[in-house]
Write a protein that holds these residues in place. Structure first.
Motif, mmCIF file in Angstrom:
data_model
loop_
_atom_site.group_PDB
_atom_site.id
_atom_site.type_symbol
_atom_site.label_atom_id
_atom_site.label_comp_id
_atom_site.label_asym_id
_atom_site.label_seq_id
_atom_site.Cartn_x
_atom_site.Cartn_y
_atom_site.Cartn_z
ATOM 1 N N GLY A 1 82.541 49.460 4.093
ATOM 2 C CA GLY A 1 84.455 50.471 3.805
ATOM 3 C C GLY A 1 85.506 50.205 4.321
ATOM 4 N N LEU A 2 85.288 48.503 5.056
ATOM 5 C CA LEU A 2 86.210 47.582 5.537
ATOM 6 C C LEU A 2 87.264 47.236 4.269
ATOM 7 N N ASP A 3 88.352 47.886 3.531
ATOM 8 C CA ASP A 3 88.714 47.662 2.595
ATOM 9 C C ASP A 3 89.945 46.129 3.295
ATOM 10 N N TRP A 4 90.598 45.354 2.739
ATOM 11 C CA TRP A 4 91.525 44.247 3.233
ATOM 12 C C TRP A 4 92.742 44.219 2.667
ATOM 13 N N ASP A 5 93.660 43.781 2.564
ATOM 14 C CA ASP A 5 95.016 43.942 2.156
ATOM 15 C C ASP A 5 95.219 42.681 0.911
ATOM 16 N N GLU A 6 94.790 41.627 2.011
ATOM 17 C CA GLU A 6 95.753 40.407 1.340
ATOM 18 C C GLU A 6 94.195 39.535 1.594
ATOM 19 N N GLY A 7 94.291 38.138 0.451
ATOM 20 C CA GLY A 7 93.180 37.694 0.540
ATOM 21 C C GLY A 7 91.475 38.353 -0.629
ATOM 22 N N PRO A 8 90.566 37.581 -0.355
ATOM 23 C CA PRO A 8 90.498 36.114 0.543
ATOM 24 C C PRO A 8 90.933 35.349 0.258
ATOM 25 N N GLU A 9 91.507 34.210 1.645
ATOM 26 C CA GLU A 9 92.021 32.846 1.728
ATOM 27 C C GLU A 9 90.879 31.837 2.278
ATOM 28 N N PHE A 10 90.985 31.196 1.321
ATOM 29 C CA PHE A 10 89.604 29.738 1.689
ATOM 30 C C PHE A 10 90.538 28.188 2.487
ATOM 31 N N GLN A 11 89.916 28.301 3.314
ATOM 32 C CA GLN A 11 90.956 26.895 3.861
ATOM 33 C C GLN A 11 90.780 26.068 3.725
ATOM 34 N N MET A 12 89.505 25.952 2.204
ATOM 35 C CA MET A 12 89.536 24.373 1.421
ATOM 36 C C MET A 12 90.100 24.767 0.922
ATOM 37 N N LYS A 13 91.351 25.083 0.445
ATOM 38 C CA LYS A 13 91.882 25.236 -0.809
ATOM 39 C C LYS A 13 93.117 25.289 -0.362
ATOM 40 N N ARG A 14 93.282 24.801 1.075
ATOM 41 C CA ARG A 14 94.752 25.186 1.458
ATOM 42 C C ARG A 14 95.023 23.776 2.358
ATOM 43 N N LEU A 15 94.120 22.663 1.707
ATOM 44 C CA LEU A 15 94.112 21.243 2.072
ATOM 45 C C LEU A 15 95.340 20.289 2.439
ATOM 46 N N ALA A 16 96.197 20.898 1.247
ATOM 47 C CA ALA A 16 96.896 20.289 1.599
ATOM 48 C C ALA A 16 98.562 20.466 2.061
ATOM 49 N N ARG A 17 98.412 21.922 2.682
ATOM 50 C CA ARG A 17 99.130 22.996 3.691
ATOM 51 C C ARG A 17 98.741 22.588 5.053
ATOM 52 N N TYR A 18 97.941 21.704 5.672
ATOM 53 C CA TYR A 18 97.497 21.078 6.653
ATOM 54 C C TYR A 18 97.689 20.151 6.393
ATOM 55 N N GLN A 19 97.340 19.187 6.016
ATOM 56 C CA GLN A 19 98.067 17.789 5.633
ATOM 57 C C GLN A 19 99.557 17.470 5.793
ATOM 58 N N GLU A 20 100.044 18.222 5.650
ATOM 59 C CA GLU A 20 101.844 18.750 5.563
ATOM 60 C C GLU A 20 102.349 18.363 6.691
ATOM 61 N N VAL A 21 101.496 19.782 8.076
ATOM 62 C CA VAL A 21 101.900 20.555 9.343
ATOM 63 C C VAL A 21 101.648 19.036 9.960
ATOM 64 N N ALA A 22 100.801 18.845 9.848
ATOM 65 C CA ALA A 22 100.407 17.223 10.777
ATOM 66 C C ALA A 22 101.339 16.396 10.812
ATOM 67 N N GLU A 23 102.158 16.298 9.576
ATOM 68 C CA GLU A 23 102.498 15.251 9.075
ATOM 69 C C GLU A 23 103.767 15.624 9.579
ATOM 70 N N GLN A 24 104.494 16.517 9.975
ATOM 71 C CA GLN A 24 105.013 16.723 10.736
ATOM 72 C C GLN A 24 105.500 17.001 12.133
ATOM 73 N N LEU A 25 104.273 17.650 12.755
ATOM 74 C CA LEU A 25 104.038 17.369 13.856
ATOM 75 C C LEU A 25 104.225 15.726 14.609
ATOM 76 N N ILE A 26 103.492 14.949 13.582
ATOM 77 C CA ILE A 26 103.191 13.547 13.885
ATOM 78 C C ILE A 26 105.409 12.972 13.684
ATOM 79 N N ALA A 27 105.748 13.824 12.660
ATOM 80 C CA ALA A 27 107.598 13.156 13.348
ATOM 81 C C ALA A 27 108.176 13.715 14.188
ATOM 82 N N ALA A 28 107.496 15.102 14.596
ATOM 83 C CA ALA A 28 108.381 16.109 15.525
ATOM 84 C C ALA A 28 107.758 14.667 17.268
#
Length: 468
Positions: free
Chosen positions: A65-92
């Motif tokens: 009975g543990l209902d969630w409000d958002e998700g489920p989110e899957f990390q493998m569907k967010r690869l482009a986001r991780y790559q974007e943030v990694a590039e920003q960290l390199i630039a910074a």
């Protein structure tokens, strides 16, 4: 501030007791504070992650009975986001691509181990290697000073930065490592409280450095904040060892299939490392109204199957008869027991539930009302004595005319005891065996009432007079 918690399992196996407790604590904290509970599936372990594990996790959470409000989110569907943030960290200037050959990394670690040193990546050597194209992205971990936080369960914790090396954020194939993925996710999903097992304490300083780099460099908006951390103690078996299958650390759904009630499991999981005064038995609603992190123990919790069985029995006593009847009927169907033509199953449940530890146990007891198993001849001979036989015939005659309700059936038993001079066990035990096929049952008059006049008299007559 709106409280936002998350449960982020890896779908590499079933949802077990430890994971379920983490989910429960995160859910209860969000519900207590009117916040949001986010479900995230960390599926970046491509070799071990399976859809079957995802399904089992979702099914287990739903059962509790543990209902969630958002998700489920899957990390493998967010690869482009991780790559974007990694590039920003390199630039910074907080990260860099690592072109050191794998064999060189391994050789350096072997040398460090040979010298008795803790193996760690050597940035000075690594950055001598140049290259182009895909490569792991490493984080520039501060090399001086300390990193720490005030843990909401364990209190202040600090780590020297000298013990941390430049961890990989992004593998060459673009898949994030655990420590990078969770930080990006927690910031993107605006998680305010990270509640997890204390096996993650050593990951936290690495994640704090990544959080700081992302927030201080302005990669995230000004209103983004570092979450608070609460690391709950591990769960041990009765022998003090880490909980494993031999202690009962099986799939949560196995407990469901064995007949445990979800409210009993929630009650038990909540008491594994958390308490509210002397309360032992409580509802999920009470848990939500009471739950806090201040009363989570700093010491490991101990899993006790006997305590779980006891709690389940207490919750079964309080459970609605019609609900239990539905659950019991499903188990009887699995046993290939047909209930059609037998007594109303809710009435059977009402009679039996106080004696049952689980729904499966309840169904096994209920089976006697729908299937008759002829007792062994030696058992019949032992109880069907020369003194008992005439009394049983007299009882069968009394039951022919008695009103078919519990009080009248009890009166018929009493009348035969009085006329025969037998003690109750001398009469009741053979009646139980001949009518139900079992030596032990609940109150005999109640059992006979549910079985019905025709069934009771036919079974008695079969043994007493050779009639069917």
């Amino acid at each position: 501030m709106t409280v936002r918690t998350r449960f982020a399992p890896s779908p590499t196996g079933y949802l077990h007791i430890g994971g379920a407790r983490t989910a429960l604590f995160s859910w209860a904290y969000a519900r207590r504070h009117g916040g949001k509970f986010v479900l995230r599936i960390e599926d970046t372990d491509l070799e071990r992650s399976t859809q079957a594990s995802v399904d089992a996790i979702l099914e287990g959470l739903k059962w509790l009975g543990l209902d969630w409000d958002e998700g489920p989110e899957f990390q493998m569907k967010r690869l482009a986001r991780y790559q974007e943030v990694a590039e920003q960290l390199i630039a910074a200037g907080h990260a860099y691509r690592d072109y050191m050959p794998r064999e060189e990394v391994d050789r350096l670690r072997e040398q460090q181990l040979a010298r008795g040193e803790k193996p760690r990546y050597d940035r000075a050597i690594g950055q001598k290697y140049a290259g182009s194209g895909p490569a792991p992205v490493r984080f520039k971990t501060p090399q001086a000073g300390q990193v720490g936080w005030n843990d909401l369960v364990k209190g202040p914790i600090e780590f020297p930065n000298a013990e941390l090396d430049d961890l990989v954020l992004l593998r060459a194939d673009g898949v994030p490592t655990y420590n990078f993925g969770v930080v990006v996710d927690d910031l993107d999903m605006k998680i305010t409280h990270v509640i997890r097992g204390d096996d993650h304490v050593n990951n936290t300083p690495r994640q704090l450095h990544i959080f700081a780099a992302l927030l201080e460099s302005g990669i995230y908006k000004e209103n983004s904040k570092l979450p608070s951390f609460a690391h709950v103690p591990m769960i041990l078996g009765a022998d003090g060892e880490r909980l494993s299958k031999r202690h009962g650390a099986v799939s949560l759904l196995q407990y469901r299939d064995e007949g445990f009630l979800p409210e009993a499991m929630v009650n038990y999981l909540a008491r594994l490392g958390w308490s509210h005064g002397d309360e032992e038995m409580f509802s999920k609603r009470s848990l939500v109204s009471w739950f806090d992190l201040a009363h989570v123990s700093k010491s490991p919790a101990q899993f006790n199957p006997e305590k779980l069985a006891w709690l389940n029995q207490q919750h079964m006593k309080r459970a609605d008869d019609m609900r239990l009847a539905g659950l019991t009927e499903l188990v009887l169907q699995d046993m290939e027991v047909k209930t059609l033509g037998g007594p109303a199953i809710d009435k059977v449940v009402a009679l039996l539930k106080d004696r049952s530890n689980t729904v499966v146990h309840l169904a096994e007891d209920a089976r006697m009302f729908y299937e008759y198993e002829t007792p062994a001849g030696r058992e019949i001979d032992a109880l069907l004595t020369e003194r008992a036989r005439p009394a049983l015939k007299a009882l069968n005659a009394e039951l022919a005319a008695a009103p078919w309700e519990r009080k009248a059936i009890g009166a018929a038993l009493s009348a035969v005891l009085k006329s025969s001079g037998l003690k109750m066990p001398e009469l009741a035990m053979p009646v139980r065996l001949l009518v139900t096929g079992r030596k032990q049952t609940p109150s005999l008059d109640a059992v006979l009432e549910l079985l019905g006049r025709e069934t009771v008299r036919r079974r008695l007559a079969h043994f007493l007079e050779g009639q069917t």
